[in-house]
Design a protein around this motif. Structure first.
Motif, PDB file in Angstrom:
ATOM      1  N   GLN A 169       0.709  -1.211  -0.366  1.00 50.51           N
ATOM      2  CA  GLN A 169      -0.382   0.161  -0.017  1.00 50.51           C
ATOM      3  C   GLN A 169       0.874   1.445   0.409  1.00 50.51           C
ATOM      4  N   ALA A 237      -8.092  -3.260  -0.789  1.00 47.21           N
ATOM      5  CA  ALA A 237      -8.455  -1.505  -0.874  1.00 47.21           C
ATOM      6  C   ALA A 237      -7.614  -0.876  -0.888  1.00 47.21           C
ATOM      7  N   GLY A 239      -5.963  -0.878  -3.820  1.00 41.34           N
ATOM      8  CA  GLY A 239      -5.351  -1.179  -5.863  1.00 41.34           C
ATOM      9  C   GLY A 239      -4.354  -2.324  -5.763  1.00 41.34           C
ATOM     10  N   PRO A 267      -9.075  -6.421  -6.855  1.00 44.38           N
ATOM     11  CA  PRO A 267      -8.913  -5.181  -5.867  1.00 44.38           C
ATOM     12  C   PRO A 267     -10.118  -4.919  -7.679  1.00 44.38           C
ATOM     13  N   ALA A 274      -7.523   3.618  -5.767  1.00 44.72           N
ATOM     14  CA  ALA A 274      -8.134   4.083  -4.946  1.00 44.72           C
ATOM     15  C   ALA A 274      -7.644   4.810  -4.216  1.00 44.72           C
ATOM     16  N   GLN A 277      -9.450   7.821  -5.014  1.00 38.11           N
ATOM     17  CA  GLN A 277     -11.425   7.878  -3.964  1.00 38.11           C
ATOM     18  C   GLN A 277     -11.180   7.893  -1.980  1.00 38.11           C
ATOM     19  N   TRP A 278      -9.768   7.682  -1.762  1.00 34.65           N
ATOM     20  CA  TRP A 278      -9.533   7.681  -0.478  1.00 34.65           C
ATOM     21  C   TRP A 278      -9.280   9.415  -0.014  1.00 34.65           C
TER      22      TRP A 278
END
Ligand code: GLU
Length: 382
Positions: A169, A237, A239, A267, A274, A277-278
């Motif tokens: 991540q 989460a 991606g 994902p 991702a 979006q966050w």
């Protein structure tokens, strides 16, 4: 079953790949020594990925398993302080083995030891992320483990599955491979239940999928399926595709590309999508910056926000906080992760990026908000 051709594999398409190696693969159970013959084949696999232009990060366990033999700690469960002592002794051997194997093949190896706090605290997260980015840009191969010697019970991962997912991540990786001693996810324990069915692909981690993982293993250094599912949650989460496969055979990564059995967690978005979006979903941005029309056009054309295009800033924020970006008329047009604190931002707004070192006394980023950290809100117009 899992018969992906090598061309459609998320592994061959990935730009940045994190590979996690478990202790059981790396350390021979009988002798407690590094399984060098196997490790050489893994290293050859990683170098092949690099040769075709992919960036590789290795997350390697094995410190405790190696150190306990050296300290004659026997085979039973260890107390926390014994594990930590073993890790201190084992990590140096582990790093040495990687250095030897990689540098004889002209690859520079970098050791990065992380704690849970490095991934949970914003500033440390950003620093660790920047270091990984720099190492990869400079062509080094980062080899990561948990900093077991200093991590105490409450603040440690204890398993490298979740650590590897956090690293994926943090690094914006698009593929995470867990080389394990199981070849994937089953509806039950295949050793005990002959009717247990293999699951080649998971698109959503439902409660039924969670139930297949059983209870998390509690012993230091043994993850089990439950922690792999927790890792999968973190990865997807962010991606990132995640795969669980049996790492025991030689050349485990090549075998995977050739269609070896594995479970893929898929994902719904790419790592950048991702992340965006966050950012867009931040409930309360910590502050706001107002930009001029020139900067607004640059943003709408997909460029970064430079200090020169900013006319004002308000709120209290640290580097790494999400802030709103406002048009000269005060409409929120974008959100992004800011590269400077409120105090530093106040001093550099309206100025050229080349002046930053003179004004602040250190060389930060050229951008106030980098375009990868910036998301335009719907309906944004000049
Ligand atoms: N960090 C531990 C070690 O290097 C291993 C944790 C794990 O096995 O997941 O020994």
């Amino acid at each position: 079953m899992s018969t992906r051709s090598s061309t459609n594999s998320p592994l061959t398409q990935a730009r940045r790949v994190v590979i996690k190696v478990g202790s059981a693969l790396l350390v021979e159970s009988g002798t407690g020594r590094i399984n060098r013959a196997w490790l050489e084949t893994l290293i050859e696999d990683l170098l092949r990925l690099r040769q075709r232009g992919q960036q590789v990060i290795l997350v390697s366990s094995g410190a405790i398993a190696l150190g306990r033999r050296q300290l004659s700690l026997g085979k039973g469960p260890l107390r926390l302080e014994e594990s930590q002592a073993a890790a201190a002794v084992g990590q140096i051997r582990l790093a040495h083995a990687y250095k030897e194997l990689l540098e004889s093949r002209q690859v520079t190896v970098a050791q990065v030891l992380l704690t849970l706090e490095d991934s949970e605290r914003r500033r440390r997260y950003l620093n660790a992320r920047a270091t990984l980015e720099t190492l990869l840009t400079l062509g080094a191969l980062p080899v990561i483990n948990e900093n077991d010697t200093v991590a105490t019970t409450e603040i440690r991962y204890g398993d490298n599955d979740r650590l590897a997912a956090r690293v994926a991540q943090m690094a914006g990786a698009d593929c995470l491979i867990l080389l394990s001693d199981v070849d994937g996810l089953y509806t039950g324990d295949p050793h005990r239940d002959p009717a247990a069915q293999f699951i080649p692909e998971v698109r959503q981690i439902t409660p039924e999928i969670d139930a297949m993982g059983g209870r998390p293993a509690s012993e230091f250094g043994s993850g089990g399926m439950a922690t792999k599912l927790l890792a999968a949650r973190i990865a997807v989460a962010a991606g990132c595709h995640m795969c669980i496969t049996d790492g025991h055979p030689r050349h485990p990564v090549s075998r995977l590309e050739e269609g070896a059995r594995c479970t893929w967690f898929v994902p719904g978005a790419t790592p950048i999508a991702a992340r965006k979006q966050w950012i867009a979903g931040t409930l309360r941005p910590a502050g706001a910056v107002t930009i001029d029309h020139g900067a607004l056009h640059a943003l709408l054309a997909g460029r970064s926000l430079l200090p020169a295009g900013v006319t004002g800033a308000r709120g209290q924020f640290e580097r790494g906080d999400t802030v709103s970006v406002l048009t000269p008329e005060g409409a929120e047009v974008a959100r992004g992760i800011i590269g400077y604190s409120d105090a530093d931002a106040a001093r550099i707004i309206g100025r050229q990026s080349a002046e930053i070192p003179d004004i602040l006394g250190f060389r930060g980023r050229d951008e106030l908000i980098h375009r990868d950290d910036l998301v335009l809100l719907q309906g944004a117009r000049p």
